[in-house]
Design an enzyme around this catalytic site. Structure first.
Site, mmCIF file in Angstrom:
data_model
loop_
_atom_site.group_PDB
_atom_site.id
_atom_site.type_symbol
_atom_site.label_atom_id
_atom_site.label_comp_id
_atom_site.label_asym_id
_atom_site.label_seq_id
_atom_site.Cartn_x
_atom_site.Cartn_y
_atom_site.Cartn_z
ATOM 1 N N ARG A 1 0.854 -1.186 0.000
ATOM 2 C CA ARG A 1 0.000 0.000 0.000
ATOM 3 C C ARG A 1 0.889 1.235 0.000
ATOM 4 N NH1 ARG A 1 -3.723 -2.562 -1.475
ATOM 5 N NH2 ARG A 1 -5.675 -3.024 -0.418
ATOM 6 N N HIS B 1 -1.612 0.954 -9.589
ATOM 7 C CA HIS B 1 -2.321 0.088 -8.626
ATOM 8 C C HIS B 1 -3.141 -0.993 -9.343
ATOM 9 C CE1 HIS B 1 -4.106 -0.198 -4.312
ATOM 10 N NE2 HIS B 1 -4.020 -1.389 -4.901
HETATM 11 N N1 LIG Z 1 -1.231 -3.727 -5.270
HETATM 12 C C1 LIG Z 1 -2.247 -4.568 -5.387
HETATM 13 O O1 LIG Z 1 -2.865 -4.693 -6.449
HETATM 14 C C2 LIG Z 1 -2.637 -5.409 -4.209
HETATM 15 C C3 LIG Z 1 -3.544 -6.456 -4.376
HETATM 16 C C4 LIG Z 1 -3.849 -7.264 -3.304
HETATM 17 C C5 LIG Z 1 -3.271 -7.027 -2.074
HETATM 18 N N2 LIG Z 1 -2.404 -6.005 -1.930
HETATM 19 C C6 LIG Z 1 -1.763 -5.749 -0.623
HETATM 20 O O2 LIG Z 1 -1.044 -6.913 -0.226
HETATM 21 C C7 LIG Z 1 -1.206 -7.057 1.182
HETATM 22 C C8 LIG Z 1 -0.833 -8.458 1.633
HETATM 23 O O3 LIG Z 1 -1.841 -9.379 1.237
HETATM 24 P P1 LIG Z 1 -1.847 -10.891 1.794
HETATM 25 O O4 LIG Z 1 -3.098 -11.505 1.315
HETATM 26 O O5 LIG Z 1 -0.563 -11.571 1.495
HETATM 27 O O6 LIG Z 1 -1.912 -10.607 3.379
HETATM 28 P P2 LIG Z 1 -1.772 -11.648 4.572
HETATM 29 O O7 LIG Z 1 -2.051 -13.033 4.101
HETATM 30 O O8 LIG Z 1 -2.574 -11.100 5.698
HETATM 31 O O9 LIG Z 1 -0.225 -11.594 4.944
HETATM 32 C C9 LIG Z 1 0.344 -10.485 5.577
HETATM 33 C C10 LIG Z 1 1.795 -10.814 5.898
HETATM 34 O O10 LIG Z 1 2.406 -9.652 6.442
HETATM 35 C C11 LIG Z 1 3.027 -9.990 7.685
HETATM 36 N N3 LIG Z 1 2.950 -8.855 8.596
HETATM 37 C C12 LIG Z 1 1.885 -8.075 8.890
HETATM 38 N N4 LIG Z 1 2.225 -7.118 9.777
HETATM 39 C C13 LIG Z 1 3.543 -7.302 10.065
HETATM 40 C C14 LIG Z 1 4.461 -6.655 10.899
HETATM 41 N N5 LIG Z 1 4.105 -5.599 11.654
HETATM 42 N N6 LIG Z 1 5.718 -7.132 10.943
HETATM 43 C C15 LIG Z 1 6.094 -8.191 10.212
HETATM 44 N N7 LIG Z 1 5.269 -8.863 9.377
HETATM 45 C C16 LIG Z 1 4.000 -8.412 9.306
HETATM 46 C C17 LIG Z 1 2.214 -11.155 8.233
HETATM 47 O O11 LIG Z 1 2.979 -11.875 9.186
HETATM 48 P P3 LIG Z 1 2.419 -13.235 9.859
HETATM 49 O O12 LIG Z 1 2.409 -14.260 8.746
HETATM 50 O O13 LIG Z 1 3.411 -13.579 10.894
HETATM 51 O O14 LIG Z 1 1.036 -12.916 10.353
HETATM 52 C C18 LIG Z 1 1.930 -11.935 6.939
HETATM 53 O O15 LIG Z 1 3.035 -12.749 6.629
HETATM 54 C C19 LIG Z 1 -2.660 -6.647 1.405
HETATM 55 O O16 LIG Z 1 -2.914 -6.273 2.738
HETATM 56 C C20 LIG Z 1 -2.811 -5.476 0.453
HETATM 57 O O17 LIG Z 1 -2.482 -4.265 1.122
HETATM 58 C C21 LIG Z 1 -2.072 -5.189 -2.956
#
Ligand SMILES: NC(=O)c1ccc[n+]([C@@H]2O[C@H](COP(=O)([O-])OP(=O)(O)OC[C@H]3O[C@@H](n4cnc5c(N)ncnc54)[C@H](OP(=O)(O)O)[C@@H]3O)[C@@H](O)[C@H]2O)c1
Length: 314
Positions: free
Chosen positions: A229, A277
């Site tokens: 983000r 995006h």
């Molecule tokens: N640009 C785009 O088109 C697009 C599209 C979709 C998503 N996104 C972004 O991608 C993000 C990730 O998606 P996802 O589905 O992979 O999310 P997710 O499954 O919730 O995974 C989040 C990861 O981040 C880690 N994390 C969160 N807070 C942290 C912190 N403070 N310190 C260290 N590690 C941390 C988590 O650790 P743990 O495993 O230990 O919990 C987990 O490994 C979304 O939230 C969104 O903002 C962008």
């Protein structure tokens, strides 16, 4: 049963038609309609939704985010105490993996130099190192980060990941928590950010972090790739780091302000690959079915999947 669509920035009528065609028996209401019956609403479907709206639905059972990220919902100070669900969809995950892999390869294979050479009709013989000489580090090892890590490792890159909790993933070096962040950065030539936006990750991509990345890789200076983000990046710091050589280059899909202002220096910056995006758009039909399947399962008495932890915010 009634669904309330609160969707900003996208064509709400298209979503209305889609939900009606997949679930003709469900009443679909729109935020903003003059005849809204909020007491009838069972489920909310949200993207950049109107703050405070769901708090006025007394019989609400859950709110679905129309995306993998839920930061747009977390900004609602009056979000009611009901389950918040996010999209986890293999189609979205694969699209993100495509985008991340493309960006890593663009930098690794020096594509901007080759583009310049092509325009100058210059048959330039660039030296090229192999993938196993490059260390990729992925911030966030969730659904998206793990899949990108897997594909990049299969291409031969040395891949490590950083997350809140330690992972056991074959072929991947796992770093966890604030204590291990510096060690993770020190072994990283190409940094990929796939973190959710939470109070802990706001501004994490800043000059101090960039200066801790490895400078011994074949590119001579580190690269950052952000598809998390925009709120995670300090944009003035990225420009400063690109201009003073702290960073070799950047790939950015997300920005503090979207759409990006037409006078933003990122558009024309020679060291930036920019996409608007779209790294991983969710297929609307997939999301619609995903939400309706979850509702049907919940109504049968099954628990929700992909529920957001309201304490961590993701
Ligand atoms: N640009 C785009 O088109 C697009 C599209 C979709 C998503 N996104 C972004 O991608 C993000 C990730 O998606 P996802 O589905 O992979 O999310 P997710 O499954 O919730 O995974 C989040 C990861 O981040 C880690 N994390 C969160 N807070 C942290 C912190 N403070 N310190 C260290 N590690 C941390 C988590 O650790 P743990 O495993 O230990 O919990 C987990 O490994 C979304 O939230 C969104 O903002 C962008």
């Amino acid at each position: 049963m009634s669904l309330l669509l609160s969707i900003g920035g996208w064509d709400i009528d298209a979503w209305d038609r889609r939900f009606k065609s997949f679930a003709p028996g469900i009443r679909i209401q729109h935020a903003g309609a003059s005849d809204l019956d909020l007491s009838a609403v069972d489920y909310g479907v949200a993207w950049q939704s109107e703050p405070g709206l769901f708090a006025r639905c007394p019989n609400l059972k859950a709110v679905f985010s129309l995306g993998a990220g839920v930061d747009h919902l977390m900004r609602d100070p009056d979000l009611p105490d009901v389950p918040v669900l996010r999209i986890v969809d293999p189609n979205l995950t694969m699209r993100m993996t495509e985008w991340v892999t493309l960006q890593v390869l663009l930098h690794h294979r020096q594509q901007s130099l080759l583009d310049q050479a092509q325009r100058a009709a210059d048959w330039r013989d660039l030296p090229q190192w192999s993938a196993d000489e490059v260390r990729v580090g992925i911030l966030g090892l969730g659904n998206l980060g793990r899949d990108s890590a897997d594909v990049l490792a299969r291409l031969g890159f040395q891949v490590a990941g950083w997350s809140r909790s330690k992972k056991q993933i074959p072929g991947l070096d796992s770093f966890a928590g604030a204590d291990e962040l510096d060690a993770f950065l020190a072994r990283t030539d190409i940094l990929v950010c796939l973190l959710p936006l939470t109070p802990e990750t706001v501004g994490i991509l800043n000059y101090d972090l960039f200066s801790k990345l490895a400078r011994t890789g074949p590119l001579g200076a580190p690269v950052i790739i952000n598809a998390g983000r925009g709120g995670q990046q300090v944009e003035a710091d990225i420009l400063r780091a690109l201009d003073d050589g702290t960073l070799h280059a950047a790939s950015l899909d997300v920005f503090n302000q979207e759409p990006l202002a037409s006078d933003s220096p990122f558009w024309a910056h020679p060291k930036v690959y920019l996409t608007p995006h779209l790294a991983a758009e969710s297929h609307p039909d997939h999301m619609c079915r995903n939400i309706l399947d979850q509702i049907a399962a919940y109504e049968r008495g099954e628990p929700f999947k992909n529920r957001v932890d309201m304490t961590t915010g993701y």
